[in-house]
Motif scaffolding. Structure first.
Motif, mmCIF file in Angstrom:
data_model
loop_
_atom_site.group_PDB
_atom_site.id
_atom_site.type_symbol
_atom_site.label_atom_id
_atom_site.label_comp_id
_atom_site.label_asym_id
_atom_site.label_seq_id
_atom_site.Cartn_x
_atom_site.Cartn_y
_atom_site.Cartn_z
ATOM 1 N N SER A 284 47.493 -54.835 -2.476
ATOM 2 C CA SER A 284 46.042 -54.692 -2.687
ATOM 3 C C SER A 284 45.508 -53.288 -2.422
ATOM 4 N N VAL A 285 46.368 -52.293 -2.497
ATOM 5 C CA VAL A 285 45.942 -50.897 -2.349
ATOM 6 C C VAL A 285 46.564 -50.099 -3.489
ATOM 7 N N CYS A 286 45.743 -49.271 -4.159
ATOM 8 C CA CYS A 286 46.241 -48.448 -5.256
ATOM 9 C C CYS A 286 45.751 -47.014 -5.083
ATOM 10 N N LEU A 287 46.682 -46.066 -5.122
ATOM 11 C CA LEU A 287 46.354 -44.647 -5.046
ATOM 12 C C LEU A 287 46.643 -43.999 -6.394
ATOM 13 N N LEU A 288 45.606 -43.463 -7.025
ATOM 14 C CA LEU A 288 45.775 -42.728 -8.279
ATOM 15 C C LEU A 288 45.519 -41.257 -7.995
ATOM 16 N N ASP A 289 46.601 -40.507 -7.776
ATOM 17 C CA ASP A 289 46.434 -39.084 -7.462
ATOM 18 C C ASP A 289 47.210 -38.167 -8.395
ATOM 19 N N LYS A 290 48.186 -38.715 -9.120
ATOM 20 C CA LYS A 290 49.000 -37.901 -10.029
ATOM 21 C C LYS A 290 48.538 -38.128 -11.474
ATOM 22 N N LYS A 291 48.462 -37.039 -12.245
ATOM 23 C CA LYS A 291 47.943 -37.104 -13.618
ATOM 24 C C LYS A 291 48.754 -38.059 -14.488
ATOM 25 N N GLU A 292 50.080 -38.025 -14.347
ATOM 26 C CA GLU A 292 50.920 -38.889 -15.184
ATOM 27 C C GLU A 292 50.610 -40.364 -14.914
ATOM 28 N N HIS A 293 50.423 -40.695 -13.624
ATOM 29 C CA HIS A 293 50.129 -42.082 -13.250
ATOM 30 C C HIS A 293 48.764 -42.501 -13.787
ATOM 31 N N ILE A 294 47.779 -41.612 -13.669
ATOM 32 C CA ILE A 294 46.426 -41.895 -14.155
ATOM 33 C C ILE A 294 46.437 -42.118 -15.658
ATOM 34 N N ASP A 295 47.114 -41.228 -16.384
ATOM 35 C CA ASP A 295 47.185 -41.349 -17.849
ATOM 36 C C ASP A 295 47.822 -42.667 -18.262
ATOM 37 N N SER A 296 48.857 -43.066 -17.537
ATOM 38 C CA SER A 296 49.551 -44.317 -17.840
ATOM 39 C C SER A 296 48.623 -45.521 -17.632
ATOM 40 N N ILE A 297 47.853 -45.500 -16.549
ATOM 41 C CA ILE A 297 46.929 -46.603 -16.257
ATOM 42 C C ILE A 297 45.822 -46.672 -17.300
ATOM 43 N N LEU A 298 45.262 -45.502 -17.691
ATOM 44 C CA LEU A 298 44.151 -45.473 -18.649
ATOM 45 C C LEU A 298 44.562 -46.011 -20.015
ATOM 46 N N LYS A 299 45.849 -45.870 -20.360
ATOM 47 C CA LYS A 299 46.325 -46.375 -21.651
ATOM 48 C C LYS A 299 46.284 -47.895 -21.728
#
Length: 415
Positions: free
Chosen positions: A156-171
């Motif tokens: 129940s905790v999510c850290l979005l700090d890396k661009k690659e991870h963020i881009d993957s989630i937004l897709k």
């Protein structure tokens, strides 16, 4: 770095705190008079219960799957919310309360945001008993996205700090789930072939501004990692205050309806004084039961302005009763009615009318006395005679005890 703390299925979780036997069982919380579904546990969601749906349409599902129903207990939920965020906000330098079950936190300077979030989640569960999700990222909008992912993750905790991870989630993030994108905007964007957050981020910013306005553009820029929305430390004044109810037994006479409207006016006035505001106008509405199409249908609504903005219960009730005289029609069975105060300004900004003859000092002192007595001894110990002498009842057949706010409901332990 921002973090969004969100209590999971908050109202349902509050009911579970004092009934641990309901863990992993389907739960639904109902609106006033037990009319519609306003909260569901994950188990109830999986069985097809939808937000805002009249519960009578789901009676078969409720009985078949033994879904536990509760009347809404806002006194209990409000107190547990305070306890949750007392624990949470003591751990960070600053925060912004976003709703009864959400708050943005300032995670600036925290060396291990993910580990800190995990410990914070465990502390809230241990001290209060409420499960929470925490989304952490560079902007408030991205922390909202992270919170959406956190609800589905194991810890129940999510850290979005890396661009690659963020881009993957937004897709994979549906455009409907983006903070600030409501149903209307979602439909509009899908017409242009925009189905995910990634699709939206790829759009031309001039087009975004034209289509979603400046706030929408800032939200998209936050998805790209550029902060625009800071924490709000000062709560914004409400633009309007409404008190309304669906009646357990339909109202068929003018006297009874006027008593309800008087009570609604008093409730609105109390909330208005807590806000430190005064209202410029009052609106009254009432309508029949649309789920009984064979009966005569009618809906009435009217607004009237005060000569001088006020928060005085007597003045507000008098004008509300004038409104009801204009729209009430005999021969109908009314299912719902309500009162709304609008044009709210600070009490320090009120400009007196040259023809105003009311003793404002006396009025303010009277309202202060009314609020103190009702606050210390109990609601409606003092009330206006127009509200009637009978105790005002709401149809809440499945109301759980107010374990933390009512002395008579405190749990007793036998040793």
């Amino acid at each position: 770095m921002f973090a969004l703390v969100d209590c999971n299925n908050f109202y349902a979780s509050c009911e579970r705190v004092f009934k641990p036997r309901l863990e992993n069982k389907p739960i639904a919380v109902l609106s006033n008079n037990d009319g519609c579904i306003i909260a569901r546990s994950n188990e109830a969601k999986a069985l097809g219960l939808k937000m805002g749906e009249p519960i009578f349409k789901k009676r078969d599902t409720v009985y078949k799957h033994n879904i536990h129903l509760f009347s809404s207990n806002f006194a209990l939920y409000g107190d547990i919310s305070k306890r949750v965020f007392d624990v949470v906000t003591n751990q960070v330098p600053s925060y912004e309360m976003y709703s009864i079950d959400e708050a943005f936190l300032d995670f600036k300077g925290i060396k291990d945001p993910y580990g800190f979030g995990v410990q914070l989640k465990k502390k809230v569960k241990k001290y209060v008993g409420i499960p929470i999700s925490i989304g952490i990222s560079h902007t408030k909008t991205l922390s909202k996205v992270a919170s959406y992912i956190a609800k589905k993750s194991k810890d129940s905790v999510c850290l979005l700090d890396k661009k690659e991870h963020i881009d993957s989630i937004l897709k994979s993030l549906p455009v409907d789930e983006i903070w600030g994108i409501g149903r209307r905007y979602a439909i509009k964007l899908k017409r242009y072939g925009i189905y995910t957050a990634s699709d939206l981020v790829a759009c031309d910013e001039n087009w975004i501004r034209k289509t979603l306005n400046v706030t929408g553009l800032r939200m998209v820029q936050e998805l790209k990692g550029t902060p625009h929305f800071d924490l709000k430390f000062k709560r914004e004044r409400k633009k309007s205050i409404c008190t309304s109810r669906s009646f357990a037994l339909e109202v068929k006479d003018y006297t009874r309806m006027s008593e309800y409207v008087s009570m609604f006016s008093s409730r609105c006035s109390e909330k208005l004084r807590i806000e430190g505001g005064c209202a410029r106008s009052v609106s009254v509405f009432m309508y029949t039961n649309m789920f009984k199409p064979k009966e005569r249908q009618y809906s009435g609504h009217i607004s009237m302005n005060f000569d001088t903005p006020t928060s005085d219960s007597i003045s507000i009730t008098k004008l509300a009763l004038k409104c009801i005289k204009k729209i009430y029609k005999n021969g109908y069975s009314y299912k719902k009615a309500g009162v709304t105060l609008s044009g709210i300004i600070s009490k320090n900004e009120v400009q007196l009318n040259i023809f105003d003859s009311e003793d404002r000092i006396r009025s303010n002192n009277l309202m202060k006395t009314l609020d103190v007595i009702n606050g210390n001894i109990g609601r409606d110990i003092l009330k206006l005679g127009s509200s009637g002498i009978n105790k005002w009842k709401i149809g809440k057949e499945k109301l759980s005890p107010s374990y933390t706010t009512n002395w008579s409901d405190i749990l007793t332990i036998k040793l």
